[in-house]
Design an enzyme around this catalytic site. Structure first.
Site, PDB file in Angstrom:
ATOM      1  N   THR A  42       0.840  -1.201   0.000  1.00  0.00           N
ATOM      2  CA  THR A  42       0.000   0.000   0.000  1.00  0.00           C
ATOM      3  C   THR A  42       0.875   1.251   0.000  1.00  0.00           C
ATOM      4  OG1 THR A  42      -1.625  -1.195   1.321  1.00  0.00           O
ATOM      5  CG2 THR A  42      -1.827   1.196   1.296  1.00  0.00           C
ATOM      6  N   CYS A  43       1.883   1.248   0.867  1.00  0.00           N
ATOM      7  CA  CYS A  43       2.687   2.447   1.095  1.00  0.00           C
ATOM      8  C   CYS A  43       3.323   2.966  -0.196  1.00  0.00           C
ATOM      9  CB  CYS A  43       3.761   2.121   2.125  1.00  0.00           C
ATOM     10  SG  CYS A  43       4.910   3.443   2.400  1.00  0.00           S
ATOM     11  N   LYS A  52       2.009  11.704  -1.174  1.00  0.00           N
ATOM     12  CA  LYS A  52       2.913  12.845  -0.935  1.00  0.00           C
ATOM     13  C   LYS A  52       3.364  13.467  -2.257  1.00  0.00           C
ATOM     14  CE  LYS A  52       1.725  11.833   2.579  1.00  0.00           C
ATOM     15  NZ  LYS A  52       1.006  10.695   3.136  1.00  0.00           N
ATOM     16  N   ALA A 119      -1.380 -15.713  -1.990  1.00  0.00           N
ATOM     17  CA  ALA A 119      -1.079 -16.821  -1.083  1.00  0.00           C
ATOM     18  C   ALA A 119      -2.306 -17.203  -0.274  1.00  0.00           C
ATOM     19  CB  ALA A 119       0.047 -16.423  -0.138  1.00  0.00           C
ATOM     20  N   GLY A 183     -15.146  11.618   5.669  1.00  0.00           N
ATOM     21  CA  GLY A 183     -14.112  11.238   6.637  1.00  0.00           C
ATOM     22  C   GLY A 183     -13.047  12.313   6.734  1.00  0.00           C
ATOM     23  N   GLY A 272     -11.479   5.235   6.975  1.00  0.00           N
ATOM     24  CA  GLY A 272     -10.557   4.383   7.721  1.00  0.00           C
ATOM     25  C   GLY A 272     -10.111   3.187   6.907  1.00  0.00           C
ATOM     26  N   ARG A 273      -9.207   2.419   7.491  1.00  0.00           N
ATOM     27  CA  ARG A 273      -8.721   1.214   6.837  1.00  0.00           C
ATOM     28  C   ARG A 273      -8.908   0.054   7.805  1.00  0.00           C
ATOM     29  NH1 ARG A 273      -5.931   1.756   2.267  1.00  0.00           N
ATOM     30  NH2 ARG A 273      -4.614  -0.054   2.671  1.00  0.00           N
ATOM     31  N   ASP A 312       0.011  -3.456   9.500  1.00  0.00           N
ATOM     32  CA  ASP A 312      -1.374  -3.017   9.688  1.00  0.00           C
ATOM     33  C   ASP A 312      -2.307  -4.131  10.153  1.00  0.00           C
ATOM     34  OD1 ASP A 312      -0.530  -0.574   8.810  1.00  0.00           O
ATOM     35  OD2 ASP A 312      -1.907  -0.429   7.109  1.00  0.00           O
ATOM     36  N   HIS A 444      20.858  27.907  13.706  1.00  0.00           N
ATOM     37  CA  HIS A 444      20.088  29.117  13.405  1.00  0.00           C
ATOM     38  C   HIS A 444      20.328  29.510  11.953  1.00  0.00           C
ATOM     39  CE1 HIS A 444      18.168  32.972  14.040  1.00  0.00           C
ATOM     40  NE2 HIS A 444      19.195  33.538  13.409  1.00  0.00           N
TER      41      HIS A 444
HETATM   42  P1  FAD Z   1       0.552  -3.085   3.190  1.00  0.00           P
HETATM   43  O1  FAD Z   1       1.394  -1.945   2.793  1.00  0.00           O
HETATM   44  O2  FAD Z   1      -0.912  -2.944   3.102  1.00  0.00           O
HETATM   45  O3  FAD Z   1       1.038  -4.309   2.309  1.00  0.00           O
HETATM   46  C1  FAD Z   1       0.440  -5.553   2.349  1.00  0.00           C
HETATM   47  C2  FAD Z   1       0.794  -6.285   1.065  1.00  0.00           C
HETATM   48  O4  FAD Z   1       0.406  -7.635   1.198  1.00  0.00           O
HETATM   49  C3  FAD Z   1       0.050  -5.748  -0.156  1.00  0.00           C
HETATM   50  O5  FAD Z   1       0.980  -5.417  -1.157  1.00  0.00           O
HETATM   51  C4  FAD Z   1      -0.865  -6.883  -0.589  1.00  0.00           C
HETATM   52  O6  FAD Z   1      -0.996  -6.967  -1.986  1.00  0.00           O
HETATM   53  C5  FAD Z   1      -0.113  -8.081  -0.036  1.00  0.00           C
HETATM   54  N1  FAD Z   1      -0.976  -9.227   0.267  1.00  0.00           N
HETATM   55  C6  FAD Z   1      -2.017  -9.259   1.143  1.00  0.00           C
HETATM   56  N2  FAD Z   1      -2.536 -10.485   1.212  1.00  0.00           N
HETATM   57  C7  FAD Z   1      -1.811 -11.260   0.361  1.00  0.00           C
HETATM   58  C8  FAD Z   1      -1.869 -12.621  -0.008  1.00  0.00           C
HETATM   59  N3  FAD Z   1      -2.760 -13.440   0.541  1.00  0.00           N
HETATM   60  N4  FAD Z   1      -0.993 -13.079  -0.926  1.00  0.00           N
HETATM   61  C9  FAD Z   1      -0.068 -12.242  -1.471  1.00  0.00           C
HETATM   62  N5  FAD Z   1       0.033 -10.944  -1.156  1.00  0.00           N
HETATM   63  C10 FAD Z   1      -0.820 -10.463  -0.244  1.00  0.00           C
HETATM   64  N6  FAD Z   1       1.563   5.541   6.520  1.00  0.00           N
HETATM   65  C11 FAD Z   1       2.573   6.312   6.973  1.00  0.00           C
HETATM   66  O7  FAD Z   1       3.324   5.876   7.829  1.00  0.00           O
HETATM   67  N7  FAD Z   1       2.771   7.575   6.465  1.00  0.00           N
HETATM   68  C12 FAD Z   1       1.972   8.112   5.510  1.00  0.00           C
HETATM   69  O8  FAD Z   1       2.168   9.239   5.083  1.00  0.00           O
HETATM   70  C13 FAD Z   1       0.902   7.314   5.019  1.00  0.00           C
HETATM   71  N8  FAD Z   1       0.089   7.780   4.048  1.00  0.00           N
HETATM   72  C14 FAD Z   1      -0.887   6.980   3.549  1.00  0.00           C
HETATM   73  C15 FAD Z   1      -1.691   7.474   2.539  1.00  0.00           C
HETATM   74  C16 FAD Z   1      -2.690   6.694   1.992  1.00  0.00           C
HETATM   75  C17 FAD Z   1      -3.542   7.239   0.878  1.00  0.00           C
HETATM   76  C18 FAD Z   1      -2.890   5.362   2.492  1.00  0.00           C
HETATM   77  C19 FAD Z   1      -3.947   4.486   1.910  1.00  0.00           C
HETATM   78  C20 FAD Z   1      -2.089   4.864   3.504  1.00  0.00           C
HETATM   79  C21 FAD Z   1      -1.086   5.668   4.049  1.00  0.00           C
HETATM   80  N9  FAD Z   1      -0.267   5.203   5.079  1.00  0.00           N
HETATM   81  C22 FAD Z   1       0.739   6.012   5.562  1.00  0.00           C
HETATM   82  C23 FAD Z   1      -0.454   3.870   5.703  1.00  0.00           C
HETATM   83  C24 FAD Z   1       0.589   2.866   5.167  1.00  0.00           C
HETATM   84  O9  FAD Z   1       0.452   2.767   3.770  1.00  0.00           O
HETATM   85  C25 FAD Z   1       0.390   1.527   5.836  1.00  0.00           C
HETATM   86  O10 FAD Z   1       0.450   1.688   7.241  1.00  0.00           O
HETATM   87  C26 FAD Z   1       1.479   0.530   5.423  1.00  0.00           C
HETATM   88  O11 FAD Z   1       1.490   0.360   4.029  1.00  0.00           O
HETATM   89  C27 FAD Z   1       1.259  -0.803   6.112  1.00  0.00           C
HETATM   90  O12 FAD Z   1       2.238  -1.710   5.721  1.00  0.00           O
HETATM   91  P2  FAD Z   1       1.981  -3.286   5.746  1.00  0.00           P
HETATM   92  O13 FAD Z   1       3.274  -3.899   5.349  1.00  0.00           O
HETATM   93  O14 FAD Z   1       1.379  -3.674   7.032  1.00  0.00           O
HETATM   94  O15 FAD Z   1       0.849  -3.576   4.663  1.00  0.00           O
END
Ligand code: FAD
Length: 465
Positions: A42-43, A52, A119, A183, A272-273, A312, A444
């Site tokens: 997602t990030c 950004k 997976a 939201g 929210g997410r 997450d 400064h």
């Molecule tokens: P994710 O980044 O969600 O990655 C999970 C991955 O797992 C995905 O690529 C998905 O395809 C893969 N996946 C899931 N299930 C399976 C499966 N069964 N088989 C194979 N692949 C799978 N956070 C910040 O810290 N700063 C920010 O400025 C910020 N801005 C954001 C802006 C937006 C618009 C959004 C939506 C989110 C933002 N976030 C920000 C939140 C941040 O993106 C998440 O907290 C972060 O990506 C979480 O990381 P993660 O590794 O837990 O999961």
């Protein structure tokens, strides 16, 4: 069916999963990572980075528009700027491409094997992946679940057509004439502000009495003022109840029961997410849950032996840097290092206008824990560097224990304060006292001087106010 065995299997290559796999590879662990979409999650693909990029483009456009309107105090004038959002989005996609390819390169460098596909767990040690070349079975000694999160849908305003999530908003090819944002959290306000700067008529609908409800009112007030300046209408205490069947307008109801129809080219739902806990065979595992999240301990272990979870899917704050820190820690634990989660601060940043940073406790949170505190803020209106950048709105605020001056929390709101977040977290991790911050020479002229001055003020010895 092709079968592979490995020591460590990571499911999901977002910031949590990819950092875990890279660190594990560096430590010589035989690691496989499975990702259904793209490395970076997602990030990198639809979250932190693309948002950004859009915010930066919108800021530049808004600055130039101000100058073109003859409103710049800097004495700069120019002809009216134009934006070709398709080219902006291409530029953003190029950054995303470079970063996701970069992660793929880091996997190679660390000797991590990647499998592209979805997976599904068969049990706590076996996963079946639907790949383009057919199904593949992966067996692992240790598994890390890093499946991340997905946007929450509103049943009354389901996604589809002109009802979009942040993912689609980041890929629009034209600036919408009007945008209703449901939201008023950080994602909705970041994107809403960006589109307002690009010229959309933006309305934010927030059910709670304030925008950015997770932050205190003093901290978010400057954001509310700026939204008003940008012409963003903010409806607080208002609920989106559905779509008008005839016009497609968004129906909104206020707490007082007043109804209103909001016509909009797009309706952006950012309520929210939620952790992604469906579709990957969680039912085949015996995992204890903590509400909607997977329950973990201070080593990110789940209730099943050999199964860790990070990012997450494991809880709040759902932020990329928390996921990364967990990923790094788990890789080291799998390698036999003694590690546990002992972080004092997970900073949170809203890239709104102005930006908001919070690390540690707010004054109210500290008091609610029964602590006696000293708290002080230093306004950017008394900071020379902020003045030279037209950034006088906002402040840095420090809260410390009254008895020994140990710093408990630091917040800031102001232009570019996201870059101060590192020194805030460092101060909290190092167990700094007010005297440590006040006694550190801050260059400064920089905005960071406001941090030292806030600490000095809390000690009753501010110099510049
Ligand atoms: P994710 O980044 O969600 O990655 C999970 C991955 O797992 C995905 O690529 C998905 O395809 C893969 N996946 C899931 N299930 C399976 C499966 N069964 N088989 C194979 N692949 C799978 N956070 C910040 O810290 N700063 C920010 O400025 C910020 N801005 C954001 C802006 C937006 C618009 C959004 C939506 C989110 C933002 N976030 C920000 C939140 C941040 O993106 C998440 O907290 C972060 O990506 C979480 O990381 P993660 O590794 O837990 O999961």
């Amino acid at each position: 069916m092709k079968e592979v065995s490995c020591k460590l299997l990571v499911v999901g290559a977002g910031p949590g999963g990819y950092v875990c796999a890279i660190r594990a590879g560096q430590l010589g662990i035989d690691t496989v990572i499975v990702e259904a979409i793209k490395p970076g999650g997602t990030c990198l693909t639809v979250g932190c980075i693309p948002s950004k990029a859009l915010i930066h483009a919108a800021d530049e456009f808004a600055k130039l528009s101000r100058m073109a309107a003859g409103k710049s105090s800097l004495g700069i004038s120019l002809a009216e700027p134009k934006i070709d959002l398709k080219r902006t989005v291409d530029w953003k996609d190029n950054i995303v491409g470079r970063l996701t390819n970069g992660v793929a390169g880091l996997f190679k460098k660390a000797g991590v094997k990647t499998v592209h596909g979805w997976a599904k767990f068969r049990d706590g040690k076996t996963v079946e992946v639907e790949t383009e070349m057919g199904p593949q079975l992966i067996r692992a000694e240790t598994v890390v679940i890093a499946t991340g999160s997905v946007p929450v849908a509103l049943p009354a305003v389901p996604f589809g057509g002109n009802v979009i999530s942040s993912t689609e908003a980041l890929a629009l090819k034209q600036v919408p004439g009007s945008l209703a944002v449901i939201g008023g959290g950080y994602i909705g306000l970041e994107l809403g502000t960006a589109f307002a700067k690009l010229g959309s008529k933006v309305t934010v609908v927030e059910a709670l009495p304030r925008i950015l409800p997770l932050y205190d009112a003093e901290l978010t007030r400057p954001v509310g003022r700026r939204l008003a300046e940008l012409g963003v209408e903010v409806l607080t205490g208002a609920k989106a109840t559905g779509l008008d069947a005839r016009t497609g307008a968004l129906n909104v109801e206020t707490e007082a029961g007043k109804k209103r129809a909001l016509p909009a080219d797009y309706i952006l739902v950012t309520v929210g997410r939620k952790p992604l806990t469906e579709g990957w065979g969680i039912e085949e595992l015996a995992l204890d849950m903590a509400g909607r999240f997977i329950r973990i301990d201070d080593q990110c272990r789940t209730s099943m032996r050999g199964v860790h979870a990070i990012g997450d899917v494991t809880g709040e704050p759902m932020l990329a840097h928390r996921a990364m820190a967990q990923g790094e820690m788990v890789a080291e634990i799998v390698a036999g290092h003694k590690r546990s989660w002992d972080k004092h601060a997970i900073p949170a940043v809203c890239f709104t206008d102005p930006e908001v940073v919070s690390a540690g406790l707010s004054p109210e949170e500290a008091r609610a824990q029964g602590r006696e505190v000293r708290t002080a803020l230093f306004p950017f209106s008394a900071n020379g560097r902020a003045m030279t950048m037209l950034g006088e709105e906002g402040f840095v605020r420090v809260t410390a224990r009254a008895d020994n001056h140990l710093v408990l929390g630091i917040q800031a709101v102001g232009q570019g304060v996201s870059e101060l977040s590192a020194s805030f977290s460092l101060a909290l991790e190092m167990g700094a006292r007010l005297e440590d911050i006040a006694g550190t020479i801050h260059a400064h002229p920089t905005q960071s001087e406001a941090f030292a001055e806030a600490a000095m003020r809390a000690l009753g010895q501010a110099l510049h106010i």
